[in-house]
Write an enzyme that holds these catalytic residues in place. Structure first.
Site, PDB file in Angstrom:
ATOM      1  N   SER A 123      -1.989  11.884   4.044  1.00  0.00           N
ATOM      2  CA  SER A 123      -0.693  12.307   4.099  1.00  0.00           C
ATOM      3  C   SER A 123      -0.623  13.454   3.459  1.00  0.00           C
ATOM      4  O   SER A 123      -1.398  13.879   2.526  1.00  0.00           O
ATOM      5  CB  SER A 123      -0.016  11.224   3.367  1.00  0.00           C
ATOM      6  OG  SER A 123       1.505  11.793   2.992  1.00  0.00           O
ATOM      7  N   TYR A 148       2.166   5.588  -4.434  1.00  0.00           N
ATOM      8  CA  TYR A 148       1.858   5.431  -3.106  1.00  0.00           C
ATOM      9  C   TYR A 148       0.798   6.684  -2.881  1.00  0.00           C
ATOM     10  O   TYR A 148       0.176   6.792  -2.440  1.00  0.00           O
ATOM     11  CB  TYR A 148       3.179   5.576  -2.227  1.00  0.00           C
ATOM     12  CG  TYR A 148       2.730   5.982  -1.108  1.00  0.00           C
ATOM     13  CD1 TYR A 148       2.107   5.038  -0.145  1.00  0.00           C
ATOM     14  CD2 TYR A 148       3.008   7.172  -0.426  1.00  0.00           C
ATOM     15  CE1 TYR A 148       2.014   5.480   1.219  1.00  0.00           C
ATOM     16  CE2 TYR A 148       2.555   7.685   0.871  1.00  0.00           C
ATOM     17  CZ  TYR A 148       2.018   6.506   1.688  1.00  0.00           C
ATOM     18  OH  TYR A 148       1.679   6.862   2.852  1.00  0.00           O
ATOM     19  N   LYS A 152      -3.339   7.309  -1.680  1.00  0.00           N
ATOM     20  CA  LYS A 152      -3.977   8.066  -0.771  1.00  0.00           C
ATOM     21  C   LYS A 152      -4.968   9.170  -1.573  1.00  0.00           C
ATOM     22  O   LYS A 152      -6.040   9.369  -0.972  1.00  0.00           O
ATOM     23  CB  LYS A 152      -2.859   8.848  -0.107  1.00  0.00           C
ATOM     24  CG  LYS A 152      -1.743   8.101   0.665  1.00  0.00           C
ATOM     25  CD  LYS A 152      -2.661   7.714   1.742  1.00  0.00           C
ATOM     26  CE  LYS A 152      -1.664   6.431   2.628  1.00  0.00           C
ATOM     27  NZ  LYS A 152      -2.411   5.520   3.258  1.00  0.00           N
ATOM     28  N   LEU A 199      14.033   9.913   6.339  1.00  0.00           N
ATOM     29  CA  LEU A 199      15.343  10.485   6.846  1.00  0.00           C
ATOM     30  C   LEU A 199      15.636  10.297   8.372  1.00  0.00           C
ATOM     31  O   LEU A 199      16.865   9.569   8.453  1.00  0.00           O
ATOM     32  CB  LEU A 199      15.169  12.206   6.893  1.00  0.00           C
ATOM     33  CG  LEU A 199      16.253  12.890   7.560  1.00  0.00           C
ATOM     34  CD1 LEU A 199      17.304  12.858   6.626  1.00  0.00           C
ATOM     35  CD2 LEU A 199      15.731  14.477   7.401  1.00  0.00           C
TER      36      LEU A 199
HETATM   37  P1  NAD Z   1       3.867   0.588   8.973  1.00  0.00           P
HETATM   38  O1  NAD Z   1       4.116  -0.135   7.681  1.00  0.00           O
HETATM   39  O2  NAD Z   1       4.608   0.527  10.096  1.00  0.00           O
HETATM   40  O3  NAD Z   1       2.455   0.150   9.272  1.00  0.00           O
HETATM   41  C1  NAD Z   1       1.514  -0.335   8.510  1.00  0.00           C
HETATM   42  C2  NAD Z   1       0.861  -1.718   9.077  1.00  0.00           C
HETATM   43  O4  NAD Z   1       0.004  -2.306   8.191  1.00  0.00           O
HETATM   44  C3  NAD Z   1       1.935  -2.791   8.899  1.00  0.00           C
HETATM   45  O5  NAD Z   1       1.980  -3.328  10.373  1.00  0.00           O
HETATM   46  C4  NAD Z   1       1.404  -3.836   7.970  1.00  0.00           C
HETATM   47  O6  NAD Z   1       1.708  -5.218   8.300  1.00  0.00           O
HETATM   48  C5  NAD Z   1       0.075  -3.712   7.746  1.00  0.00           C
HETATM   49  N1  NAD Z   1      -0.478  -4.063   6.602  1.00  0.00           N
HETATM   50  C6  NAD Z   1      -0.095  -3.647   5.401  1.00  0.00           C
HETATM   51  N2  NAD Z   1      -0.963  -4.184   4.386  1.00  0.00           N
HETATM   52  C7  NAD Z   1      -1.683  -4.773   5.105  1.00  0.00           C
HETATM   53  C8  NAD Z   1      -2.912  -5.590   4.713  1.00  0.00           C
HETATM   54  N3  NAD Z   1      -3.068  -5.926   3.406  1.00  0.00           N
HETATM   55  N4  NAD Z   1      -3.487  -6.367   5.567  1.00  0.00           N
HETATM   56  C9  NAD Z   1      -3.518  -6.017   6.886  1.00  0.00           C
HETATM   57  N5  NAD Z   1      -2.507  -5.350   7.330  1.00  0.00           N
HETATM   58  C10 NAD Z   1      -1.578  -4.860   6.631  1.00  0.00           C
HETATM   59  O7  NAD Z   1       3.553   2.027   8.419  1.00  0.00           O
HETATM   60  P2  NAD Z   1       3.170   3.499   9.194  1.00  0.00           P
HETATM   61  O8  NAD Z   1       4.296   4.388   9.104  1.00  0.00           O
HETATM   62  O9  NAD Z   1       2.743   3.092  10.620  1.00  0.00           O
HETATM   63  O10 NAD Z   1       2.029   3.877   8.337  1.00  0.00           O
HETATM   64  C11 NAD Z   1       0.788   3.754   8.772  1.00  0.00           C
HETATM   65  C12 NAD Z   1      -0.315   4.405   7.678  1.00  0.00           C
HETATM   66  O11 NAD Z   1      -0.048   5.868   7.786  1.00  0.00           O
HETATM   67  C13 NAD Z   1      -0.151   4.019   6.453  1.00  0.00           C
HETATM   68  O12 NAD Z   1      -1.427   3.964   5.705  1.00  0.00           O
HETATM   69  C14 NAD Z   1       0.757   5.012   5.808  1.00  0.00           C
HETATM   70  O13 NAD Z   1       0.593   5.091   4.241  1.00  0.00           O
HETATM   71  C15 NAD Z   1       0.257   6.141   6.602  1.00  0.00           C
HETATM   72  N6  NAD Z   1       1.334   7.282   6.436  1.00  0.00           N
HETATM   73  C16 NAD Z   1       2.508   7.082   7.042  1.00  0.00           C
HETATM   74  C17 NAD Z   1       3.569   8.112   7.122  1.00  0.00           C
HETATM   75  C18 NAD Z   1       4.806   7.822   7.435  1.00  0.00           C
HETATM   76  O14 NAD Z   1       5.717   8.799   7.230  1.00  0.00           O
HETATM   77  N7  NAD Z   1       4.971   6.839   8.327  1.00  0.00           N
HETATM   78  C19 NAD Z   1       2.917   9.594   6.487  1.00  0.00           C
HETATM   79  C20 NAD Z   1       1.800   9.826   6.202  1.00  0.00           C
HETATM   80  C21 NAD Z   1       1.013   8.601   6.257  1.00  0.00           C
HETATM   81  C1  WQD Z   2      12.605  13.963   4.379  1.00  0.00           C
HETATM   82  C2  WQD Z   2      13.430  14.953   3.815  1.00  0.00           C
HETATM   83  C3  WQD Z   2      14.532  14.370   1.741  1.00  0.00           C
HETATM   84  C4  WQD Z   2      16.524  10.524   3.338  1.00  0.00           C
HETATM   85  C5  WQD Z   2       7.752  10.653   2.654  1.00  0.00           C
HETATM   86  C6  WQD Z   2       6.768  10.386   1.901  1.00  0.00           C
HETATM   87  C7  WQD Z   2       5.334  11.096   2.326  1.00  0.00           C
HETATM   88  C8  WQD Z   2       5.024  10.567   3.580  1.00  0.00           C
HETATM   89  C9  WQD Z   2       6.245  10.657   4.725  1.00  0.00           C
HETATM   90  C10 WQD Z   2       4.057   8.402   3.851  1.00  0.00           C
HETATM   91  C11 WQD Z   2      13.431  15.316   2.492  1.00  0.00           C
HETATM   92  C12 WQD Z   2      15.701  14.348   2.924  1.00  0.00           C
HETATM   93  C13 WQD Z   2      15.669  11.919   3.058  1.00  0.00           C
HETATM   94  C14 WQD Z   2      17.788  10.634   3.064  1.00  0.00           C
HETATM   95  C15 WQD Z   2      17.736  13.029   2.762  1.00  0.00           C
HETATM   96  N1  WQD Z   2       4.881   8.840   3.929  1.00  0.00           N
HETATM   97  N2  WQD Z   2      16.123  13.033   2.994  1.00  0.00           N
HETATM   98  N3  WQD Z   2      18.418  11.861   2.905  1.00  0.00           N
HETATM   99  O1  WQD Z   2       9.692  12.640   1.431  1.00  0.00           O
HETATM  100  O2  WQD Z   2       9.039  14.447   3.275  1.00  0.00           O
HETATM  101  O3  WQD Z   2       7.813  12.097   2.996  1.00  0.00           O
HETATM  102  O4  WQD Z   2       7.349  10.298   4.165  1.00  0.00           O
HETATM  103  O5  WQD Z   2       2.694   9.091   3.560  1.00  0.00           O
HETATM  104  O6  WQD Z   2       4.422  10.394   1.441  1.00  0.00           O
HETATM  105  O7  WQD Z   2       6.916  10.949   0.650  1.00  0.00           O
HETATM  106  O8  WQD Z   2      10.041  12.175   4.076  1.00  0.00           O
HETATM  107  O9  WQD Z   2      11.865  11.283   5.444  1.00  0.00           O
HETATM  108  O10 WQD Z   2      11.871  10.529   3.074  1.00  0.00           O
HETATM  109  O11 WQD Z   2      12.501  12.961   3.636  1.00  0.00           O
HETATM  110  O12 WQD Z   2      18.323  13.906   2.694  1.00  0.00           O
HETATM  111  O13 WQD Z   2      18.433   9.487   3.249  1.00  0.00           O
HETATM  112  O14 WQD Z   2      14.921  14.248   4.161  1.00  0.00           O
HETATM  113  O15 WQD Z   2      15.041  14.965   0.522  1.00  0.00           O
HETATM  114  O16 WQD Z   2      14.046  16.686   2.194  1.00  0.00           O
HETATM  115  P1  WQD Z   2       9.438  12.997   2.911  1.00  0.00           P
HETATM  116  P2  WQD Z   2      11.477  11.705   4.178  1.00  0.00           P
END
Ligand code: NAD
Ligand code: WQD
Length: 332
Positions: A123, A148, A152, A199
């Site tokens: 991330s 969290y 990572k 968001l």
């Molecule tokens: P998500 O929660 O939709 O998907 C994660 C999946 O993993 C879920 O289906 C959950 O049931 C499964 N899971 C969790 N723990 C588990 C375990 N112990 N064993 C088996 N399955 C398990 O989330 P996502 O948004 O698809 O995120 C996927 C990956 O990307 C994660 O590692 C997350 O940290 C990373 N990531 C997400 C974002 C984001 O904003 N969505 C940003 C950066 C990184």
């Molecule tokens: C985006 C912008 C908020 C909600 C997070 C995690 C990051 C990654 C992605 C997993 C910011 C603003 C948000 C709301 C708002 N996840 N906001 N009102 O914080 O950039 O990243 O998700 O890896 O680790 O930190 O994403 O969508 O939460 O926020 O004004 O109700 O929207 O302040 O500027 P963020 P976000």
């Protein structure tokens, strides 16, 4: 390639499974369904013509995992993790247990079963407060503001050490910026439980009338309209980035780090306005205090992914809002 996809029923995982199948690969999904539903697998089948093999399993269940992994895989794409930032502050042990101990359990099984190509969901949060923009992969790792983010950072370090100890391994660290949107079929998308933290899912529920108004966290950032700026990336483009990383890096030993973003930032209010346009619905909002731990601006330098993986995004903010709304407004 036959690919073990952990967390493959989740938001990013399910779109990546579709992309893998469409590129002619064979994903096998493993998910404990803690944040997803089994119906996602059927819907992936509706999109691709055949549902992928699915195992309801936890990455911490070493015995079951070893049996599955022994069936022979070319690579593992590891999405499984808990991802709610606020919850991780309240429940750090649960987050470290699932994300760190879970990944270590998975890695030990991969070592045992000889699966040497690994793609990790990292991330942009690992950069902490960016020293400069756009963010490049060679920028130093920053300070995490929550467990969290810390999980990572820790896993990136563990993976680097595992690669040193196992020099034939190919480890791909994909640093996602802000994944949003949904598949254009409206069959799969993001399905947060409870009140959304992020968001776009929040805005989507305001547009639908499920939530009364958006609270915009901070209107006094040093940005053109005072609200935070993020690099939103369409989840289908992000999924394609995983296929490119697998195809480009499998069999290439080393630790390969790539940003996956569009390279463009949009403010919170720009997103609100684009969503109003895409949905035809008003998005009432009020500007409130900044949210602790937020950075003012974040966007990626994507030139490394473009040159090394031959990958670039194709979808813009309007596409992201349109596809999010298609998913949100569909009867689930
Ligand atoms: P998500 O929660 O939709 O998907 C994660 C999946 O993993 C879920 O289906 C959950 O049931 C499964 N899971 C969790 N723990 C588990 C375990 N112990 N064993 C088996 N399955 C398990 O989330 P996502 O948004 O698809 O995120 C996927 C990956 O990307 C994660 O590692 C997350 O940290 C990373 N990531 C997400 C974002 C984001 O904003 N969505 C940003 C950066 C990184
Ligand atoms: C985006 C912008 C908020 C909600 C997070 C995690 C990051 C990654 C992605 C997993 C910011 C603003 C948000 C709301 C708002 N996840 N906001 N009102 O914080 O950039 O990243 O998700 O890896 O680790 O930190 O994403 O969508 O939460 O926020 O004004 O109700 O929207 O302040 O500027 P963020 P976000």
């Amino acid at each position: 390639m036959r690919v073990l996809v952990t967390g493959g029923a989740g938001f990013i995982g399910s779109h990546t499974v579709v992309a893998l199948m469409e590129a002619g690969h064979e994903p096998v999904v493993l998910d404990n369904l803690s944040n997803s539903r089994a119906s996602v697998i059927r819907r992936v089948g509706e999109i691709t013509g055949s549902a992928p093999e699915f195992h309801e399993m936890d990455i911490r269940d070493q015995e079951a995992l070893t049996e599955l992994a022994s069936q022979g895989f070319d690579a593992c794409v590891h999405f499984a993790a808990l991802k709610a930032v606020g919850e991780s502050v309240e429940q750090p042990i649960r987050y470290y247990e699932n994300n760190v101990a879970g990944t270590i359990s998975l890695l030990s099984v991969l070592l045992e079963t000889g699966i040497e190509n690994f793609v990790f969901s990292s991330s942009a949060t690992v950069y902490g407060i960016p020293q400069s923009l756009p963010m490049t992969e060679d920028m130093p790792i920053g300070e995490a503001t929550n467990p969290y983010g810390q999980s990572k950072i820790m896993m990136e370090q563990v993976l680097a050490d595992v690669q040193i100890a196992n020099p034939t391994w190919s480890v791909s660290l994909l640093r996602y910026f802000n994944p949003v949107g949904a598949h254009h079929s409206s069959l799969i998308g993001e399905d947060p439980r409870g009140i959304p933290n992020n968001l776009m899912p929040y805005v989507a529920q305001v547009a639908e009338g499920r939530l009364p108004k958006l609270r915009v966290f901070g209107g006094d950032y040093p940005t053109p309209d005072g609200t935070g700026i993020r690099d939103f990336i369409h989840v289908v483009d992000l999924a394609a980035g995983h296929v490119a990383a697998l195809e480009g890096l499998a069999g290439k030993p080393g630790v390969h780090i790539h940003n996956l973003g569009t390279g463009r930032g949009h403010s919170v209010l720009e997103l609100v306005s684009a969503y109003e346009g895409a949905s035809g619905q008003p998005i009432p909002y009020e500007i409130v205090e900044r949210r602790a731990g937020d950075v003012a601006e974040s966007w990626a330098d994507v030139s490394k992914a473009r040159s090394e993986l031959g990958w670039a995004t194709e979808r813009d903010l309007i596409d992201m809002c349109r596809d999010s709304w298609g998913w949100q407004s569909r009867a689930k």
